[in-house]
Scaffold this active site. Structure first.
Site, PDB file in Angstrom:
ATOM      1  N   PHE A 171      -8.401  41.466   9.559  1.00 50.30           N
ATOM      2  CA  PHE A 171      -9.686  41.109   8.959  1.00 50.30           C
ATOM      3  C   PHE A 171      -9.802  41.770   7.588  1.00 50.30           C
ATOM      4  CE2 PHE A 171     -14.264  41.212   8.280  1.00 50.30           C
ATOM      5  CZ  PHE A 171     -14.636  39.936   8.681  1.00 50.30           C
TER       6      PHE A 171
ATOM      7  N   LEU B 187      -5.333  40.884  16.619  1.00 47.25           N
ATOM      8  CA  LEU B 187      -5.962  40.097  15.563  1.00 47.25           C
ATOM      9  C   LEU B 187      -7.263  40.721  15.097  1.00 47.25           C
ATOM     10  CD1 LEU B 187      -7.617  36.856  17.075  1.00 47.25           C
ATOM     11  CD2 LEU B 187      -6.998  38.873  18.414  1.00 47.25           C
ATOM     12  N   CYS B 188      -7.691  40.287  13.913  1.00 46.03           N
ATOM     13  CA  CYS B 188      -8.958  40.679  13.307  1.00 46.03           C
ATOM     14  C   CYS B 188      -9.013  42.188  13.099  1.00 46.03           C
ATOM     15  CB  CYS B 188     -10.111  40.146  14.141  1.00 46.03           C
ATOM     16  SG  CYS B 188     -11.669  40.009  13.236  1.00 46.03           S
ATOM     17  N   HIS B 189      -9.909  42.918  13.786  1.00 45.15           N
ATOM     18  CA  HIS B 189      -9.957  44.374  13.676  1.00 45.15           C
ATOM     19  C   HIS B 189      -9.050  45.065  14.700  1.00 45.15           C
ATOM     20  CE1 HIS B 189     -13.616  43.359  11.410  1.00 45.15           C
ATOM     21  NE2 HIS B 189     -13.481  44.533  10.834  1.00 45.15           N
TER      22      HIS B 189
ATOM     23  N   GLY C 136      -3.255  37.929  13.794  1.00 44.47           N
ATOM     24  CA  GLY C 136      -4.117  36.880  13.269  1.00 44.47           C
ATOM     25  C   GLY C 136      -5.248  37.494  12.464  1.00 44.47           C
TER      26      GLY C 136
END
Length: 288
Positions: free
Chosen positions: A209, A182-184, A261
């Protein structure tokens, strides 16, 4: 509150996020409201391999460094759901040096996150070396059921260029294992294209992200001290990956065995999804 990045006294020209940005991006609690698969797996074999970041300082284009690491919520909340479901965890870094965390984002009143932190802290301090995991713990009979790459800007340091990450992802894809990130954290997926004509994730869709935040608001509010040298979503799209989100709403998505995510806001939902997928994977292996 100040929008100027806060100097990190431990390193020359290094900075933590500004007080203003932390007021917008951090909270004392998460949206955790319970697990859905408490002790659903009790076999004792299956584990999750988590690849953490072992480098704190991310050099930006202006020569300033962002004092970063893995985001604690993005690491610990998904792990909480998977561990509560009964799965073990092995922690690895590229070097075997300790995992670095963005402790300024730790939700100090969140029991689930703090309990998980205490449970895996010894592994965070003394992780496995990923090359040794690749050499000795991967294969058709491996005890790993999934690979987990948490986010935080520290995930863009080294993982995308690592041959060991490439081999880990190759193994996961070849052996029908789940990949959770998720994210980075999806920066690690860039490594899958190394040595190939095209990425094995070409044609996949995911959440990540948004680049627009790293090139706009994160600079304006002083979360980052400078422009990044490269952008995760942009490079993934160049490899044929479809990015589903342009903002951060807590969105998650499953494409085949890849679970993603968009941000810390997705941590709880991704943990619920991952636990559900892993429990179902174990149940599907049982003889009827």
């Amino acid at each position: 509150m100040s929008k100027d990045p806060t100097p990190d006294p431990a390193e020359d020209n290094a900075y933590f996020p500004s007080p203003y940005s932390l007021s917008k991006y951090t909270s004392s609690k998460t949206d955790f409201d319970g697990v859905q698969h408490k002790n659903a797996y009790s076999g004792g074999r299956w584990k999750v391999l988590m690849i953490g970041t072992d480098e704190r300082y991310l050099l930006t284009q202006n020569g300033k460094m962002f004092s970063t690491g893995n985001h604690p919520v993005e690491m610990l909340l998904p792990l909480h759901h998977m561990m509560e479901a009964g799965f073990g965890v092995d922690v690895a870094t590229l070097s075997g040096n300790p995992v670095k965390l963005e402790l300024w984002a730790m939700p100090q009143e969140d029991k689930a996150v703090l309990e998980t932190y205490e449970a895996i802290k010894p592994q965070l301090k003394k992780p496995l070396k990923l090359s040794e995991v690749v050499a000795g713990k991967l294969g058709r009979d491996s005890d790993y059921i999934a690979v987990f790459v948490p986010g935080g800007h520290g995930a863009v340091i080294g993982l995308a260029e690592s041959d060991d990450v490439t081999e880990t992802l190759d193994w996961a894809l070849a052996n029908d294992k789940n990949i959770v990130t998720l994210c980075h954290g999806p920066a690690a997926l860039l490594a899958a294209a190394r040595g190939k004509d095209k990425s094995p994730f070409n044609g996949y869709s995911l959440c990540v992200f948004p680049d627009a935040l790293d090139t706009g608001p994160n600079l304006e509010m002083g979360y980052l001290p400078g422009h990044l040298h490269w952008l995760v979503a942009e490079l993934l799209q160049q490899q044929g990956v479809t990015v589903l989100n342009s903002d951060i709403t807590g969105k998650t998505y499953q494409d085949r065995k890849l679970l993603t995510g968009d941000s810390p806001l997705a941590s709880n939902a991704l943990g619920l999804l991952a636990a559900d997928v892993l429990v179902n994977a174990v149940q599907a292996q049982r003889p009827t």
